[in-house]
Design an enzyme around this catalytic site. Structure first.
Site, PDB file in Angstrom:
ATOM      1  N   GLY A  53      18.836  62.582  59.152  1.00 42.27           N
ATOM      2  CA  GLY A  53      20.081  62.111  59.754  1.00 42.27           C
ATOM      3  C   GLY A  53      19.796  61.006  60.750  1.00 42.27           C
ATOM      4  CB  CYS A  80      13.499  63.064  58.133  1.00 41.05           C
ATOM      5  SG  CYS A  80      13.379  61.572  59.127  1.00 41.05           S
ATOM      6  CE1 TYR A  81      18.668  64.417  64.673  1.00 44.28           C
ATOM      7  CE2 TYR A  81      19.714  66.122  63.359  1.00 44.28           C
ATOM      8  CZ  TYR A  81      19.594  65.428  64.553  1.00 44.28           C
ATOM      9  OH  TYR A  81      20.397  65.754  65.617  1.00 44.28           O
ATOM     10  CG  HIS A 167      13.133  60.744  53.555  1.00 42.64           C
ATOM     11  ND1 HIS A 167      14.270  61.464  53.809  1.00 42.64           N
ATOM     12  CD2 HIS A 167      12.933  59.946  54.629  1.00 42.64           C
ATOM     13  CE1 HIS A 167      14.770  61.110  54.987  1.00 42.64           C
ATOM     14  NE2 HIS A 167      13.961  60.186  55.512  1.00 42.64           N
ATOM     15  CD  GLU A 169      14.799  63.143  50.628  1.00 39.41           C
ATOM     16  OE1 GLU A 169      13.765  63.828  50.747  1.00 39.41           O
ATOM     17  OE2 GLU A 169      15.438  62.687  51.606  1.00 39.41           O
ATOM     18  CG  ASP A 225      35.620  61.593  39.004  1.00 39.83           C
ATOM     19  OD1 ASP A 225      34.810  61.689  38.066  1.00 39.83           O
ATOM     20  OD2 ASP A 225      35.474  60.804  39.948  1.00 39.83           O
ATOM     21  CB  SER A 226      41.972  63.204  38.219  1.00 35.84           C
ATOM     22  OG  SER A 226      42.240  62.162  37.327  1.00 35.84           O
ATOM     23  CE  LYS A 364      32.789  58.772  37.332  1.00 32.22           C
ATOM     24  NZ  LYS A 364      33.911  58.653  38.288  1.00 32.22           N
TER      25      LYS A 364
END
Ligand code: XMP
Length: 508
Positions: A53, A80-81, A167, A169, A225-226, A364
């Protein structure tokens, strides 16, 4: 089922952690930093990851997570944070401003660590920190450091707490996936048996339990999405779901009809509201992008409100919010609002609808996969994303019916040629933008003075960043020729070769 709770302290990489966990077939839930311990407990975490963060743990008012989350009994990994928070909470020391490191740095392992099993003694990692842990908490040891003497990793002797200053990731960190794999499988004991098929079953059960006999209303846009959210909720509660499709007159060529036909095929109950006159009337003379977005957002809510009132006795509002929307709308501390994304989140007070957002934690590509599993037609699932404000943000300058028709005709040609060349499905998003700029051309023996069309095609994983697509020159040539010959009102075609950042995908 195993579940990893990821607590989001505002890092732009949080979603990547979630992604890595999913890639290992483990379910993950991202929760905001101010989540209560009770809420975390409800998710029965097999492990907890506290993300990075932008704050400094030593600053007053800095983001912090509830301390009790550390006593739930699940192993905790601070990144990290997150590592600095662990150090601060558990009696270590964090210093600010000394030896900041940004970029790829080699680190050296110290002693044994279950996180680093099978990983070389020295490897490159991505660091991005101003603060650092100067002293690890009691009963902790440092398990890696950098050549500048910064503690790069630490863990507790009881095997419950782990901290990484780097990190794991991101792709720039060597062996990052393996480090995460050790945490998830060896330390948290996850089995890796989660997939999207059982996600649907579980989600359908959860929706039934939450909604009971209640009624749900959903604003359909024709987008992935909808539509997928509606198909999912329809599977769960059938006729208790009522959908509203507001046609704002800013759709692409024949789009409204095609979309409505697809919804028919899915058995959804859809009210079609043709509000194009209202929208175009209010947009008349408006050129500022944010004003366009605000007007469309407000009108959308007004129309939606009126239609829902006709349905009556609705308690729930279904929205197709997906994970990147949560970040992009700046709903968390530390992330800026880039554009006011238009959805029906700002409904009037009197509606008092409870929000149902079943896709909120998904990316997505996962939403698309779920759509396919639910039988949503490929015309909807595989279509390129289309923004809520529609062509309004692609028709730069003043929006008139004539200019929209010009844009629609050109856009249809671009799509047709991409499909013909077999390129459409491999591109994340493609569209045309009509520019309010006129230039001189020559057609036949005459002079023309018409507007410019920009072609935009990008590749992306989740729309957070995007790279412009290198389209073949021959294809561009065909599109430009067809547009200038077939669409009156355009005499010049240009290609947008900007990535995101620094540009955004849409022009407004
Ligand atoms: P930008 O232009 O911000 O777009 O790089 C990122 C992605 O979001 C889409 N987009 C929207 N989607 N409502 C939406 O539902 C909106 O207001 C909106 N604005 C942009 C855009 O098409 C791209 O896929």
């Amino acid at each position: 089922m195993d579940n990893i709770v990821i607590i989001d302290c505002g890092s732009q990489f949080t979603q990547l952690i979630a992604r890595r966990v999913r890639e290992m077939k483990i379910h993950s839930t991202v929760l905001p930093w101010d989540v209560s311990v009770e809420r975390v407990r409800e998710h029965a975490p097999s492990g907890v990851v506290i993300s990075g963060g932008p704050d400094s743990v030593n600053d007053e008012g800095a983001i912090s997570v509830q301390r009790e989350i550390l006593t739930l009994g699940a192993p905790v990994l601070g990144v990290c944070y997150g590592m600095q928070l662990l150090a601060k909470y558990l009696g270590g020391q964090v210093v600010s401003g000394e030896k900041p490191e940004y970029g790829t740095t080699p680190i050296r392992r110290e002693g044994k660590s279950r996180l680093f099993k099978g990983i070389p003694d020295s490897f490159d990692v991505l660091m991005s920190h101003g603060d650092r842990v100067k002293q690890v908490p009691p009963n902790f040891r440092a398990t890696a450091d950098t050549k500048h003497g910064v503690i790069a990793a630490m863990e507790s002797d009881d095997g419950c707490f782990f901290g990484l200053q780097f990190h794991p990731e991101v792709g720039h960190t060597q062996h990052g996936s393996l480090v995460l794999r050790h945490f998830l499988f060896d330390i948290c004991g996850c089995k890796g048996d989660w997939d999207l098929g059982n996600w649907i079953e579980r989600s359908v059960e959860e929706i039934r339990a939450r909604i009971g006999a209640g009624r749900v209303v959903c604003g359909l846009s024709g987008g992935v999405d909808s539509s997928v959210a509606a198909a999912l909720v329809h599977r769960a509660i059938g006729k208790q779901l009522e959908c509203i499709f507001v046609d704002h007159g800013l759709m692409r060529l024949h789009e409204a009809r095609q979309v409505l036909d697809s919804y028919d095929g899915l058995g959804l109950s859809v009210r079609h509201v043709d509000a194009s006159g209202l929208f175009l009337g209010r947009l008349s003379g408006v050129t500022d992008p944010e004003s366009k977005r605000k007007i469309i957002g407000e009108l959308f809510i007004k129309v939606f409100d009126e239609e829902s009132a006709k349905i009556g006795a609705v308690e729930w509002l279904l929205q197709g919010t997906i994970y990147p929307d949560v970040i992009e709308s700046g709903s968390k501390k530390g992330s800026a609002v880039i554009k006011s994304h238009h959805n029906v989140g700002g409904l009037p007070e009197h509606m008092k609808l409870k929000l149902l957002e079943p896709l909120r934690d998904l990316f997505k590509d996962e939403v698309r996969e779920i759509g396919r599993l639910l039988g949503v037609p490929s015309g909807i699932v595989d279509r390129h994303p289309f923004p809520g404000p529609g062509l309004a943000v692609r028709c730069l300058g003043e929006i008139t019916k004539e200019r929209l028709d010009v844009l629609r005709a050109a856009d249809a040609i671009f799509k047709e040629e991409l499909v013909r060349a077999g390129l459409y499905d491999g591109i994340w998003q493609s569209f045309c933008v009509l520019l309010p700029v006129r230039s001189v051309g020559v057609m036949g023996d005459g002079r023309t003075y018409s507007e410019v069309l920009a072609l935009r095609a990008v590749n992306s994983a989740d729309a957070m960043t995007a790279d412009w697509t290198r389209l073949p020159a021959d294809l561009l040539d065909v599109v430009a020729k067809r547009v200038c010959n077939e669409v009156r009102g355009i005499n010049r075609v240009v290609l947008d070769v900007t990535s995101k950042p620094p540009a955004t995908i849409e022009w407004e």
